[in-house]
Scaffold this active site. Structure first.
Site, mmCIF file in Angstrom:
data_model
loop_
_atom_site.group_PDB
_atom_site.id
_atom_site.type_symbol
_atom_site.label_atom_id
_atom_site.label_comp_id
_atom_site.label_asym_id
_atom_site.label_seq_id
_atom_site.Cartn_x
_atom_site.Cartn_y
_atom_site.Cartn_z
ATOM 1 N N GLY A 170 0.815 -1.214 0.000
ATOM 2 C CA GLY A 170 0.000 0.000 0.000
ATOM 3 C C GLY A 170 0.841 1.252 0.000
ATOM 4 N N GLN A 171 2.148 1.102 0.076
ATOM 5 C CA GLN A 171 3.010 2.289 0.137
ATOM 6 C C GLN A 171 3.263 2.897 -1.236
ATOM 7 O OE1 GLN A 171 4.125 -0.707 -0.282
ATOM 8 N NE2 GLN A 171 6.309 -0.966 -0.060
ATOM 9 N N ALA A 210 11.806 -0.058 7.448
ATOM 10 C CA ALA A 210 12.905 0.905 7.493
ATOM 11 C C ALA A 210 12.882 1.904 6.327
ATOM 12 C CB ALA A 210 14.253 0.184 7.584
ATOM 13 N N ALA A 245 15.997 10.478 -4.635
ATOM 14 C CA ALA A 245 14.902 10.231 -3.687
ATOM 15 C C ALA A 245 15.419 9.517 -2.449
ATOM 16 C CB ALA A 245 13.831 9.382 -4.358
ATOM 17 N N LYS A 246 14.612 9.563 -1.393
ATOM 18 C CA LYS A 246 14.936 8.797 -0.189
ATOM 19 C C LYS A 246 13.645 8.287 0.444
ATOM 20 C CE LYS A 246 16.915 12.139 2.189
ATOM 21 N NZ LYS A 246 17.433 12.944 3.315
ATOM 22 N N GLU A 302 8.287 6.197 7.304
ATOM 23 C CA GLU A 302 8.191 6.158 8.770
ATOM 24 C C GLU A 302 8.399 7.520 9.413
ATOM 25 O OE1 GLU A 302 10.063 1.920 9.950
ATOM 26 O OE2 GLU A 302 11.179 3.176 8.566
#
Lengths: 291, 319
Positions: free
Chosen positions: B38-39, B78, B274-275, B279
């Site tokens: 879902g991310q 993570a 990108a990173k 979280e």
């Protein structure tokens, strides 16, 4: 969870089924929002559900406004009530209790009769109806009708005055005709804003005359005792008082009277201490900022 | 707030493998080690392939669920998926282009530096002449030396595995975030209402703006549950609320206004800069909420959740 389902279409069929099943294990099913959960937790042997979902009888299915009373069929859903402008205007406490009930999906199927007959101390609409001094119209398998005051309807946790050959047909709410002001609301305390079972609830419906003097009063509390409680002495205390001129001392005296009806338990939702403290706070809060 | 932003080596590897297959009709299949929960990684990976190969999204299929065929990956955690799976995919595409470009250059009678991948075509910038990308694939398949258009790549971030004291430069990159939260506390009921949440977060290069907002809002709401309502109640080892009836997640009616200010940076290590973002929006939220409640009442809260009962007890000096 296994059960048989029978679905009467008419009241005659319904009464015939009730008669036929007197010696058997049966339950009425309306919205099913409580029943299915209960049966999942505690499955029963040889159970038949008399499914009321397709019963075609206005006495069970309609909201009828008659000069001096509101008559709500037991199968009217919470969403039906929350969409009724007359109830919103004249009985805000009932309107709010329906609107704050469960989620939209639950409200779509949950019925007012089911909320009463489940006889949970946390019942939302049941609590509002107690404040409104509603009367329960009960139909027997023989076709006889008796009327029971809502206060007498609840006899314990999940216990009602209904006999095995009886069914709740409608709920009658009397209307005060000569009232200038109505102060009426349902205060439901939960951890979040919706999808909640009340930690504690307070329903009030007050009628005042042109001077704001309280002339009619109904107050009930939920989730604070084995059954929903009507707070008679707190109502008597308010009679004759001016609603928007209550002193802090009077508000607190009133709240203390409410607490006399509260004997809550501690459970995973909240402690008894919290329930009492909140009940006291919201009771005195009724009269604040109401000029 | 500082958090890992992709490539955190909490295991010996934080690697991710990718295999891609280009078929002779111009359709690309991406077999990625990463998993979609879902991310939005599936979309991100398809977008990366579109960007690199100039083909339309409808021609891309991402296979990320079938462990019979997926290459190795450490898992979804993570804040790593876009970072490691993106880098891994870029590596695989680079290898594939090393096969496609020479053949396309040959067909267009130019050299490989002159090629542009766009609109399902490979175009010579000098001559303007173009060849359909699927035609190039067919050339590779059908003509000598008859090769498959399949490549694999394994990306392993350069971060260090944590030492025995759990220390080290463990992450491929790091995420930074700050939140400011305004709350309203009902002193009669102890209920905390979150009004506004302001999120400032270093997100590297934004790959998918809508997906990014979704990740931020989802993280904040999860943090709200952590802060205010979610509590696993255990008695003598038994969980007393093993269901969502009594383990209370926030619902749509509890959601505050979330004001998100992405701080866009270019992270050298990440795909296109990108990173990881997933979280970081969750971690400051409970702290900011608890501090806001403390600020409103002048009383401290040192445990979560800041439940209505806890607030009312503090207000009434009840132990």
């Amino acid at each position: 969870m296994d059960f048989n389902v029978i679905t009467p279409r008419t009241t005659e069929e319904l009464l015939a089924f009730i008669t036929e099943y007197q010696d058997k294990n049966f339950r009425f099913g309306a919205g099913g929002t409580d029943l299915i959960l209960e049966l999942k937790k505690q499955p029963q042997e040889n159970l038949t559900i008399i499914n009321l979902a397709q019963l075609n009888d206005d006495s069970f299915n309609s909201i009828i406004i008659d000069g001096n009373e509101l008559r709500t069929g037991a199968l009217v859903t919470a969403n039906n009530i929350a969409a009724d402008f007359y109830i919103q205007e004249h009985f805000p406490v009932l309107f709010q209790s329906a609107l704050q009930h469960g989620s939209r999906q639950i409200r779509q199927t949950a019925t007012i009769g089911g909320n009463l007959c489940t006889a949970s101390p946390a019942g939302d609409m049941a609590c509002a109806l107690m404040a409104l001094r509603a009367q329960c119209e009960i139909l027997s398998a023989e076709g006889n009708i008796r009327i029971v005051a809502i206060e007498k309807f609840f006899t314990g946790v999940r216990k009602t005055d209904l006999k095995k050959n009886e069914i709740l047909r409608s709920i009658i709410v009397p209307k005060e005709v000569n009232s200038n002001h109505t102060y009426s609301d349902f205060i439901k305390i939960g951890t979040r804003s919706s999808m909640e079972c009340a930690i504690v609830s307070l329903a009030y419906h007050l009628e005042a005359d042109q001077n704001n003097e309280i002339v009619q009063c109904g107050i009930a509390i939920g989730s604070a005792a084995p059954t929903i409680k009507f707070c008679k002495s707190a109502c008597e205390y308010l009679m004759g008082k001016i609603f928007n001129k209550m002193t802090d001392k009077e508000s607190e005296e009133f709240a203390s009277l409410i607490l006399e009806y509260a004997s809550p338990i501690s459970d995973i939702r909240a402690s008894a201490w919290y329930r009492k403290q909140v009940l006291f706070n919201i009771a005195k809060g009724i009269f604040e900022n109401k000029d | 707030m500082l958090h890992v932003g992709g490539g955190a080596k909490i295991y010996r590897s934080d690697g991710c493998g990718t295999t891609i297959k280009f078929d002779p009709y111009g359709y690309l299949t991406i077999l990625t080690g990463s998993t979609e929960i879902g991310q939005g990684s599936e979309t991100i990976l398809a977008m990366i392939a579109c960007e690199e190969l100039g083909i339309s999204p409808g021609k891309i299929r991402v296979i990320n669920t079938d462990t019979d065929v997926k290459p190795w990956d450490v898992g979804v955690h993570a804040s790593r998926t876009s970072f490691v799976a993106g880098n891994s995919l870029l590596g695989a595409i680079k290898r594939l282009k090393e096969k496609i470009s020479p053949r396309a250059a040959q067909m267009l009678k130019t050299d490989i530096d002159d090629l542009k991948y766009q609109n399902d075509l490979i175009t010579s910038l000098k001559t303007g002449e173009a060849v359909k990308i699927d035609k190039v694939i067919r050339e590779i398949h059908f003509n000598e030396p008859n090769e498959l258009c399949i490549e694999s790549y394994y990306y392993e971030p350069g971060s260090e595995f944590q030492d025995k004291k759990y220390m080290g430069n463990v992450s491929g990159t790091y995420a930074f975030a700050a939140q400011a939260i305004e709350v309203e506390v009902d002193t009669y009921t102890g209920k905390v209402k979150v009004l506004d949440v302001y999120v400032a977060q270093d997100v590297g290069k934004v790959l998918n703006p809508l997906g990014l907002s979704g990740q931020i809002e989802g993280g904040v709401v999860m943090g709200m549950g952590y802060a205010l309502t979610e509590e696993l109640i255990v008695d003598k080892g038994y969980i007393l609320n093993p269901n969502f009836h009594n383990y209370k997640l926030p619902t749509a009616s509890d959601i505050p206004k979330i004001h998100f200010y992405p701080i866009e940076t270019l992270d050298e290590a990440g795909p296109y800069g990108a990173k990881g973002v997933g979280e970081a929006p969750l971690i400051p939220t409970p702290v900011a909420i608890a501090n806001a409640v403390s600020n409103a009442l002048g009383l401290e809260f040192n445990s979560l959740p800041v439940s209505p009962e806890k607030v009312l007890k503090v207000l009434n000096r009840v132990p």
